[in-house]
Write a protein that holds these residues in place. Structure first.
Motif, PDB file in Angstrom:
ATOM      1  N   SER A  71     101.833 -11.299 -22.460  1.00 37.77           N
ATOM      2  CA  SER A  71     100.916 -10.678 -23.177  1.00 37.77           C
ATOM      3  C   SER A  71      99.776 -10.119 -22.418  1.00 37.77           C
ATOM      4  CB  SER A  71     100.164 -11.949 -24.228  1.00 37.77           C
ATOM      5  OG  SER A  71      99.723 -12.983 -23.550  1.00 37.77           O
ATOM      6  N   VAL A  72      99.593 -10.664 -21.171  1.00 40.28           N
ATOM      7  CA  VAL A  72      98.686 -10.259 -20.265  1.00 40.28           C
ATOM      8  C   VAL A  72      99.253  -9.179 -19.056  1.00 40.28           C
ATOM      9  CG1 VAL A  72      96.881 -10.677 -18.718  1.00 40.28           C
ATOM     10  CG2 VAL A  72      97.181 -12.078 -20.480  1.00 40.28           C
ATOM     11  N   THR A  73      98.918  -7.989 -18.999  1.00 38.81           N
ATOM     12  CA  THR A  73      99.340  -7.027 -18.057  1.00 38.81           C
ATOM     13  C   THR A  73      98.513  -7.176 -16.640  1.00 38.81           C
ATOM     14  OG1 THR A  73      99.747  -5.562 -19.875  1.00 38.81           O
ATOM     15  CG2 THR A  73      99.620  -4.702 -17.519  1.00 38.81           C
ATOM     16  N   LEU A  74      99.083  -7.120 -15.787  1.00 39.20           N
ATOM     17  CA  LEU A  74      98.484  -7.344 -14.304  1.00 39.20           C
ATOM     18  C   LEU A  74      98.280  -6.192 -13.784  1.00 39.20           C
ATOM     19  CD1 LEU A  74      97.617  -9.443 -11.984  1.00 39.20           C
ATOM     20  CD2 LEU A  74      99.959  -9.328 -10.977  1.00 39.20           C
ATOM     21  N   GLY A  75      97.016  -5.650 -13.221  1.00 40.41           N
ATOM     22  CA  GLY A  75      96.839  -4.460 -12.725  1.00 40.41           C
ATOM     23  C   GLY A  75      96.730  -4.604 -11.212  1.00 40.41           C
ATOM     24  N   LEU A  76      95.987  -3.603 -10.661  1.00 38.99           N
ATOM     25  CA  LEU A  76      95.691  -3.887  -9.359  1.00 38.99           C
ATOM     26  C   LEU A  76      94.668  -4.511  -9.061  1.00 38.99           C
ATOM     27  CD1 LEU A  76      95.365   0.175  -8.364  1.00 38.99           C
ATOM     28  CD2 LEU A  76      97.283  -1.422  -7.822  1.00 38.99           C
ATOM     29  N   PRO A  77      95.052  -5.685  -8.199  1.00 33.52           N
ATOM     30  CA  PRO A  77      94.135  -6.810  -7.837  1.00 33.52           C
ATOM     31  C   PRO A  77      92.952  -6.277  -6.989  1.00 33.52           C
ATOM     32  CG  PRO A  77      96.301  -7.506  -7.434  1.00 33.52           C
ATOM     33  CD  PRO A  77      96.439  -6.125  -7.632  1.00 33.52           C
ATOM     34  N   SER A  78      91.598  -6.175  -7.365  1.00 39.86           N
ATOM     35  CA  SER A  78      90.665  -5.639  -6.560  1.00 39.86           C
ATOM     36  C   SER A  78      89.969  -6.604  -5.688  1.00 39.86           C
ATOM     37  CB  SER A  78      89.548  -4.946  -7.478  1.00 39.86           C
ATOM     38  OG  SER A  78      88.567  -4.256  -6.721  1.00 39.86           O
ATOM     39  N   GLN A  79      89.408  -7.702  -6.326  1.00 37.42           N
ATOM     40  CA  GLN A  79      88.981  -8.639  -5.616  1.00 37.42           C
ATOM     41  C   GLN A  79      89.254 -10.141  -6.243  1.00 37.42           C
ATOM     42  OE1 GLN A  79      84.710  -8.369  -4.079  1.00 37.42           O
ATOM     43  NE2 GLN A  79      85.681  -7.036  -2.439  1.00 37.42           N
ATOM     44  N   VAL A  80      88.817 -11.117  -5.531  1.00 40.21           N
ATOM     45  CA  VAL A  80      88.943 -12.562  -6.024  1.00 40.21           C
ATOM     46  C   VAL A  80      87.765 -13.407  -5.890  1.00 40.21           C
ATOM     47  CG1 VAL A  80      89.955 -13.260  -4.057  1.00 40.21           C
ATOM     48  CG2 VAL A  80      90.674 -14.533  -6.338  1.00 40.21           C
ATOM     49  N   ALA A  81      87.671 -14.232  -6.657  1.00 36.37           N
ATOM     50  CA  ALA A  81      86.330 -15.349  -6.240  1.00 36.37           C
ATOM     51  C   ALA A  81      86.898 -16.546  -6.990  1.00 36.37           C
ATOM     52  CB  ALA A  81      85.214 -14.787  -7.037  1.00 36.37           C
ATOM     53  N   VAL A  82      86.332 -17.596  -6.511  1.00 31.24           N
ATOM     54  CA  VAL A  82      86.778 -19.158  -6.973  1.00 31.24           C
ATOM     55  C   VAL A  82      85.371 -19.762  -7.450  1.00 31.24           C
ATOM     56  CG1 VAL A  82      87.643 -21.275  -6.358  1.00 31.24           C
ATOM     57  CG2 VAL A  82      88.550 -19.147  -5.336  1.00 31.24           C
ATOM     58  N   ASP A  83      85.423 -20.259  -8.718  1.00 34.97           N
ATOM     59  CA  ASP A  83      84.292 -21.087  -9.361  1.00 34.97           C
ATOM     60  C   ASP A  83      84.176 -22.464  -8.782  1.00 34.97           C
ATOM     61  OD1 ASP A  83      86.016 -22.601 -10.935  1.00 34.97           O
ATOM     62  OD2 ASP A  83      85.593 -21.199 -12.735  1.00 34.97           O
ATOM     63  N   LYS A  84      83.099 -23.169  -9.118  1.00 35.32           N
ATOM     64  CA  LYS A  84      82.808 -24.726  -8.901  1.00 35.32           C
ATOM     65  C   LYS A  84      84.099 -25.605  -9.023  1.00 35.32           C
ATOM     66  CE  LYS A  84      78.214 -24.648  -7.599  1.00 35.32           C
ATOM     67  NZ  LYS A  84      76.557 -25.295  -7.781  1.00 35.32           N
ATOM     68  N   ALA A  85      84.802 -25.038 -10.419  1.00 34.00           N
ATOM     69  CA  ALA A  85      85.809 -26.114 -10.572  1.00 34.00           C
ATOM     70  C   ALA A  85      86.956 -25.571 -10.137  1.00 34.00           C
ATOM     71  CB  ALA A  85      85.966 -25.945 -12.356  1.00 34.00           C
ATOM     72  N   ASP A  86      87.118 -24.804  -9.041  1.00 39.61           N
ATOM     73  CA  ASP A  86      88.444 -24.279  -8.073  1.00 39.61           C
ATOM     74  C   ASP A  86      89.130 -23.354  -9.127  1.00 39.61           C
ATOM     75  OD1 ASP A  86      87.753 -25.080  -5.587  1.00 39.61           O
ATOM     76  OD2 ASP A  86      88.892 -27.006  -5.845  1.00 39.61           O
ATOM     77  N   ARG A  87      88.847 -22.969 -10.261  1.00 42.98           N
ATOM     78  CA  ARG A  87      89.529 -21.862 -11.162  1.00 42.98           C
ATOM     79  C   ARG A  87      89.443 -20.498 -10.276  1.00 42.98           C
ATOM     80  NH1 ARG A  87      87.021 -24.627 -15.889  1.00 42.98           N
ATOM     81  NH2 ARG A  87      85.161 -23.211 -15.435  1.00 42.98           N
ATOM     82  N   VAL A  88      90.508 -19.729 -10.238  1.00 44.17           N
ATOM     83  CA  VAL A  88      90.552 -18.514  -9.601  1.00 44.17           C
ATOM     84  C   VAL A  88      90.479 -17.302 -10.553  1.00 44.17           C
ATOM     85  CG1 VAL A  88      91.901 -17.260  -8.126  1.00 44.17           C
ATOM     86  CG2 VAL A  88      92.017 -19.772  -8.001  1.00 44.17           C
ATOM     87  N   HIS A  89      89.257 -16.682 -10.020  1.00 43.59           N
ATOM     88  CA  HIS A  89      89.133 -15.503 -10.890  1.00 43.59           C
ATOM     89  C   HIS A  89      89.649 -14.218 -10.349  1.00 43.59           C
ATOM     90  CE1 HIS A  89      85.900 -17.369 -13.404  1.00 43.59           C
ATOM     91  NE2 HIS A  89      86.228 -18.467 -12.605  1.00 43.59           N
ATOM     92  N   LEU A  90      90.785 -13.575 -10.696  1.00 42.96           N
ATOM     93  CA  LEU A  90      91.289 -12.404 -10.353  1.00 42.96           C
ATOM     94  C   LEU A  90      90.372 -11.164 -10.934  1.00 42.96           C
ATOM     95  CD1 LEU A  90      93.183 -10.684  -8.388  1.00 42.96           C
ATOM     96  CD2 LEU A  90      94.714 -11.112 -10.277  1.00 42.96           C
TER      97      LEU A  90
END
Length: 324
Positions: A71-90
């Motif tokens: 249900s989610v379309t993956l586009g061009l990955p620009s950058q990435v960050a990781v929060d304090k809970a180690d969840r990855v934000h693309l």
């Protein structure tokens, strides 16, 4: 409106299996010659694990990490960050702008529907997410679950010599002051107070010390030095918090992003060789490897020693899994 992509045909026999159609994508500084050098067979399933070494650490390279629902379309990955809970934000160039994954790769949630042109994402020590909306000339600051806190800059009101004119990245120092690299129009760095008041700016277009062609990445180290990835000048420049030039490090081919490991204070720089460089705080090169196919546009690490990179061509969220 999404940024313009340059398209050029390639023979079907050399087409990457990850990309569909008869066209290759040229986006955001990915050089045509780098794409021409890409061996599409490297994207085919490998019988053996690919490992890389940086300093004394070894990593397994896991491309296309994370489970994205249909249900989610993956586009061009620009950058990435990781929060304090180690969840990855693309941070991707498609709506919604941010896809969040649990530490084990399971899909969690999305946010960032208000973003027009995703470029840089940063997580500060207070666990706030800074979403740099490049062509909207704005930085949107949110909680890790996407609740908006405040914005920097006036939306769709670019300014020459002032915030903002196609900004690229953001960072925060130990005192909470915010730095934004700005970017594709201006060739400057702007500093804001912790509550978002513009305090000062520095830099201009050029190739001399303290000048920039494209200030593409920014980070602040433990010493309070502001590191700026001066992409087309092939260097990392270092400044005081007041914008005074300190020194520069070269030996990079279009440096794309910077991440400093808070546990070790070691500096990681991606470029378009493509290489991932490891440096000490004094600029000594401690290692270099090739975990990406054509250069990672973004990099961030988690608390467990793993590193995540965002690759645009071919598109991939890639995990460098630390080996024991």
């Amino acid at each position: 409106m999404w940024p313009i992509l340059t398209l050029f045909p390639i023979p079907s026999a050399t087409r990457s299996p990850v990309l569909s159609g008869r066209m290759h994508l040229l986006v955001d500084g990915i050089r045509p010659e780098a794409q021409a050098e890409h061996d599409p067979q490297q994207e085919a399933p490998m019988a053996e694990q690919m490992t890389v070494v940086l300093g004394e650490r070894r990593y397994v390279v896991e491309r296309h990490w994370g489970v994205t629902p249909t249900s989610v379309t993956l586009g061009l990955p620009s950058q990435v960050a990781v929060d304090k809970a180690d969840r990855v934000h693309l941070y991707q160039r498609h709506g919604p702008a941010v896809l969040v994954f649990e530490p084990d790769g399971r899909f969690a949630y999305t946010y960032g529907e208000a973003v027009a042109d995703p470029h840089g994402i940063y997580r500060d020590p207070a666990d706030r997410m800074f979403l740099v909306d490049r062509d909207a000339h704005q930085v949107i600051v949110t909680t890790p679950d996407g609740k908006e806190l405040f914005r920097l800059g006036e939306r769709h009101r670019p300014r020459w010599g002032a915030p903002f004119n196609h900004p690229t990245d953001a960072a925060v120092d130990a005192e909470g002051r915010i730095y934004v690299s700005d970017g594709y129009g201006n060739a400057m760095v702007h500093r804001f107070s912790a509550d978002g008041r513009h305090e000062l700016s520095w830099g201009r277009l050029g190739r001399g010390s303290g000048q920039f062609m494209t200030p593409h990445a920014v980070w602040v180290d433990r010493r309070g030095r502001v590191l700026v990835g001066d992409r087309e000048n092939g260097r990392i420049q270092l400044f005081t918090a007041e914008g005074a030039f300190l020194l520069s490090w070269d030996g990079f081919e279009n440096p794309m992003d910077i991440w400093i490991d808070p546990a070790t204070d070691r500096i990681y720089v991606t470029d378009q060789v493509p290489s991932l460089h490891l440096l000490s705080g004094d600029g000594e090169r401690l290692g270099r490897c090739r975990p990406s196919l054509n250069g990672a546009h973004g990099i961030f690490g988690d608390s467990r020693g793993n590193i995540f990179i965002s690759e645009m061509n071919p598109p991939s969220l890639t995990k460098l899994r630390l080996l024991p």
